[in-house]
Design an enzyme around this catalytic site. Structure first.
Site, PDB file in Angstrom:
ATOM      1  N   SER A   1      29.246  30.051  33.089  1.00  0.00           N
ATOM      2  CA  SER A   1      29.793  28.755  33.516  1.00  0.00           C
ATOM      3  C   SER A   1      29.766  28.631  35.038  1.00  0.00           C
ATOM      4  O   SER A   1      29.616  27.521  35.578  1.00  0.00           O
ATOM      5  CB  SER A   1      31.206  28.537  32.967  1.00  0.00           C
ATOM      6  OG  SER A   1      32.125  29.423  33.552  1.00  0.00           O
ATOM      7  N   ASN A   2      29.898  29.741  35.738  1.00  0.00           N
ATOM      8  CA  ASN A   2      29.807  29.678  37.205  1.00  0.00           C
ATOM      9  C   ASN A   2      28.368  29.422  37.650  1.00  0.00           C
ATOM     10  O   ASN A   2      28.133  28.694  38.617  1.00  0.00           O
ATOM     11  CB  ASN A   2      30.368  30.955  37.835  1.00  0.00           C
ATOM     12  CG  ASN A   2      31.877  30.961  37.805  1.00  0.00           C
ATOM     13  OD1 ASN A   2      32.508  30.267  38.589  1.00  0.00           O
ATOM     14  ND2 ASN A   2      32.467  31.697  36.867  1.00  0.00           N
TER      15      ASN A   2
ATOM     16  N   LYS B   1      19.939  54.422  35.351  1.00  0.00           N
ATOM     17  CA  LYS B   1      20.475  53.252  36.046  1.00  0.00           C
ATOM     18  C   LYS B   1      19.597  52.889  37.251  1.00  0.00           C
ATOM     19  O   LYS B   1      19.347  51.720  37.521  1.00  0.00           O
ATOM     20  CB  LYS B   1      21.906  53.561  36.495  1.00  0.00           C
ATOM     21  CG  LYS B   1      22.566  52.446  37.265  1.00  0.00           C
ATOM     22  CD  LYS B   1      24.047  52.697  37.437  1.00  0.00           C
ATOM     23  CE  LYS B   1      24.675  51.578  38.249  1.00  0.00           C
ATOM     24  NZ  LYS B   1      26.087  51.421  37.984  1.00  0.00           N
TER      25      LYS B   1
ATOM     26  N   MET C   1      28.785  42.123  34.424  1.00  0.00           N
ATOM     27  CA  MET C   1      29.777  43.114  34.007  1.00  0.00           C
ATOM     28  C   MET C   1      29.245  44.544  34.152  1.00  0.00           C
ATOM     29  O   MET C   1      29.186  45.310  33.173  1.00  0.00           O
ATOM     30  CB  MET C   1      30.195  42.842  32.557  1.00  0.00           C
ATOM     31  CG  MET C   1      30.739  41.447  32.336  1.00  0.00           C
ATOM     32  SD  MET C   1      32.132  41.054  33.420  1.00  0.00           S
ATOM     33  CE  MET C   1      33.390  42.043  32.618  1.00  0.00           C
ATOM     34  N   ARG C   2      28.877  44.888  35.366  1.00  0.00           N
ATOM     35  CA  ARG C   2      28.252  46.183  35.604  1.00  0.00           C
ATOM     36  C   ARG C   2      28.533  46.591  37.048  1.00  0.00           C
ATOM     37  O   ARG C   2      28.517  45.723  37.937  1.00  0.00           O
ATOM     38  CB  ARG C   2      26.751  46.005  35.378  1.00  0.00           C
ATOM     39  CG  ARG C   2      25.968  47.248  35.165  1.00  0.00           C
ATOM     40  CD  ARG C   2      24.641  46.893  34.526  1.00  0.00           C
ATOM     41  NE  ARG C   2      24.814  46.575  33.105  1.00  0.00           N
ATOM     42  CZ  ARG C   2      24.986  47.472  32.150  1.00  0.00           C
ATOM     43  NH1 ARG C   2      24.978  48.745  32.443  1.00  0.00           N
ATOM     44  NH2 ARG C   2      25.152  47.104  30.897  1.00  0.00           N
ATOM     45  N   ILE C   3      28.797  47.855  37.261  1.00  0.00           N
ATOM     46  CA  ILE C   3      29.000  48.313  38.635  1.00  0.00           C
ATOM     47  C   ILE C   3      27.635  48.487  39.295  1.00  0.00           C
ATOM     48  O   ILE C   3      26.737  49.114  38.728  1.00  0.00           O
ATOM     49  CB  ILE C   3      29.805  49.640  38.657  1.00  0.00           C
ATOM     50  CG1 ILE C   3      31.207  49.388  38.113  1.00  0.00           C
ATOM     51  CG2 ILE C   3      29.857  50.214  40.063  1.00  0.00           C
ATOM     52  CD1 ILE C   3      32.040  50.628  37.905  1.00  0.00           C
ATOM     53  N   VAL C   4      27.498  47.892  40.459  1.00  0.00           N
ATOM     54  CA  VAL C   4      26.208  47.918  41.148  1.00  0.00           C
ATOM     55  C   VAL C   4      25.996  49.293  41.774  1.00  0.00           C
ATOM     56  O   VAL C   4      26.881  49.839  42.434  1.00  0.00           O
ATOM     57  CB  VAL C   4      26.161  46.817  42.236  1.00  0.00           C
ATOM     58  CG1 VAL C   4      24.865  46.882  43.009  1.00  0.00           C
ATOM     59  CG2 VAL C   4      26.331  45.448  41.592  1.00  0.00           C
TER      60      VAL C   4
ATOM     61  N   ASN D   1      30.396  38.794  44.934  1.00  0.00           N
ATOM     62  CA  ASN D   1      30.944  38.883  43.579  1.00  0.00           C
ATOM     63  C   ASN D   1      32.151  37.953  43.452  1.00  0.00           C
ATOM     64  O   ASN D   1      32.894  37.728  44.407  1.00  0.00           O
ATOM     65  CB  ASN D   1      31.391  40.327  43.290  1.00  0.00           C
ATOM     66  CG  ASN D   1      31.935  40.488  41.881  1.00  0.00           C
ATOM     67  OD1 ASN D   1      31.332  40.037  40.913  1.00  0.00           O
ATOM     68  ND2 ASN D   1      33.098  41.122  41.759  1.00  0.00           N
TER      69      ASN D   1
ATOM     70  N   HIS E   1      35.651  37.323  41.373  1.00  0.00           N
ATOM     71  CA  HIS E   1      36.611  38.112  40.581  1.00  0.00           C
ATOM     72  C   HIS E   1      37.839  37.259  40.248  1.00  0.00           C
ATOM     73  O   HIS E   1      38.375  36.578  41.125  1.00  0.00           O
ATOM     74  CB  HIS E   1      37.024  39.358  41.360  1.00  0.00           C
ATOM     75  CG  HIS E   1      37.913  40.250  40.560  1.00  0.00           C
ATOM     76  ND1 HIS E   1      37.423  41.071  39.558  1.00  0.00           N
ATOM     77  CD2 HIS E   1      39.257  40.431  40.574  1.00  0.00           C
ATOM     78  CE1 HIS E   1      38.431  41.714  38.996  1.00  0.00           C
ATOM     79  NE2 HIS E   1      39.551  41.351  39.593  1.00  0.00           N
TER      80      HIS E   1
HETATM   81  C1  GRF Z   1      34.464  34.813  35.785  1.00  0.00           C
HETATM   82  O1  GRF Z   1      35.782  34.520  35.459  1.00  0.00           O
HETATM   83  C2  GRF Z   1      34.390  35.794  36.917  1.00  0.00           C
HETATM   84  O2  GRF Z   1      35.522  35.784  37.731  1.00  0.00           O
HETATM   85  C3  GRF Z   1      34.313  37.117  36.207  1.00  0.00           C
HETATM   86  O3  GRF Z   1      33.584  36.869  35.035  1.00  0.00           O
HETATM   87  C4  GRF Z   1      33.759  35.515  34.650  1.00  0.00           C
HETATM   88  C5  GRF Z   1      32.404  34.944  34.364  1.00  0.00           C
HETATM   89  O4  GRF Z   1      32.470  33.680  33.760  1.00  0.00           O
HETATM   90  N1  GRF Z   1      33.699  38.103  37.066  1.00  0.00           N
HETATM   91  P1  GRF Z   1      31.152  32.845  33.510  1.00  0.00           P
HETATM   92  O5  GRF Z   1      30.159  33.752  32.791  1.00  0.00           O
HETATM   93  O6  GRF Z   1      30.628  32.377  34.822  1.00  0.00           O
HETATM   94  O7  GRF Z   1      31.571  31.711  32.624  1.00  0.00           O
END
Ligand code: GRF
Length: 206
Positions: free
Chosen positions: A19-20, A71, A96-99, A113, A115
């Protein structure tokens, strides 16, 4: 990233819904902004972020870490892709991964990033749940440069949100996401305009 004639070439890395990413795409399409999303990369086959990208004619790649021996090999593939598209800024939006070192060294100071908490509180996963469990009255979202730690890099921007007694992790997450969608666009645009300056850990917006 100052005095540019061309738009800042941006890559978005996302593992899920995106969504972002969508907020960045919508803003790019609506306004005359100074960035352009050139490529979207996911580490999860079938992530919604990929279809969002393709629906807007943005190139998207799916690279699953399990398909690579290490990795470092996985990140090298991602890095080759970023370089092929001449990427200047990497946005981790729900990645969802540590760089690791391969990507970090190549994009030090050029990777941000998003958060869902007011860092340094509630680093790591399930940040909204952590905030609910802690009983805080204010939480929010943070955008920071990525360093080798988990959500520890220099903070660029934050937005607060009130946490009420009625909130749970889902409602808080929804409130935070609304803020994120504006903040991510604002910050990428500020970077594209060369208005984000680093002084060690302290960030100045000029
Ligand atoms: C967001 O809330 C961001 O803060 C976190 O993961 C979520 C990702 O949401 N790191 P989307 O995939 O952009 O909808």
């Amino acid at each position: 990233m100052t005095n540019r004639n061309s738009k800042l070439a941006v890559a978005v890395l996302a593992s899920g819904n995106g969504s972002n990413l969508q907020a960045l795409i919508d803003a790019q399409q609506e306004g005359s902004l100074s960035y352009e999303i050139k490529v979207v990369i996911t580490d999860k086959h079938g992530a919604r972020a990929v279809s969002r990208a393709r629906e807007s004619n943005i190139v998207a790649y799916e690279y699953a870490p399990k398909d690579y021996p290490s990795k470092a090999d996985y990140e090298q593939q991602v890095l080759n892709c970023l370089n092929k598209h001449n990427i200047e800024l990497v946005v981790l939006a729900g990645y969802m991964r540590i760089v690791g070192a391969t990507l970090l060294n190549a994009f030090d100071g050029r990777m941000i990033n998003l958060h869902p908490s007011l860092l340094p509180s509630f680093q790591g996963i399930h940040a909204p749940q952590q905030a609910i469990d802690a009983g805080v009255k204010v939480s929010g979202c943070t955008i920071h440069f990525v360093d080798e730690g988990l959500d520890t890099g220099p903070i660029i921007a934050q937005q607060p949100v009130t946490v009420t007694f009625a909130d749970n992790a889902d409602t808080l997450q929804a409130k935070i996401q609304k803020l994120e969608h504006k903040l991510i666009v604002d910050v990428v645009e500020l970077i594209a305009q060369g208005r984000v300056k680093r002084h060690g850990r302290i960030i100045e917006i000029i």
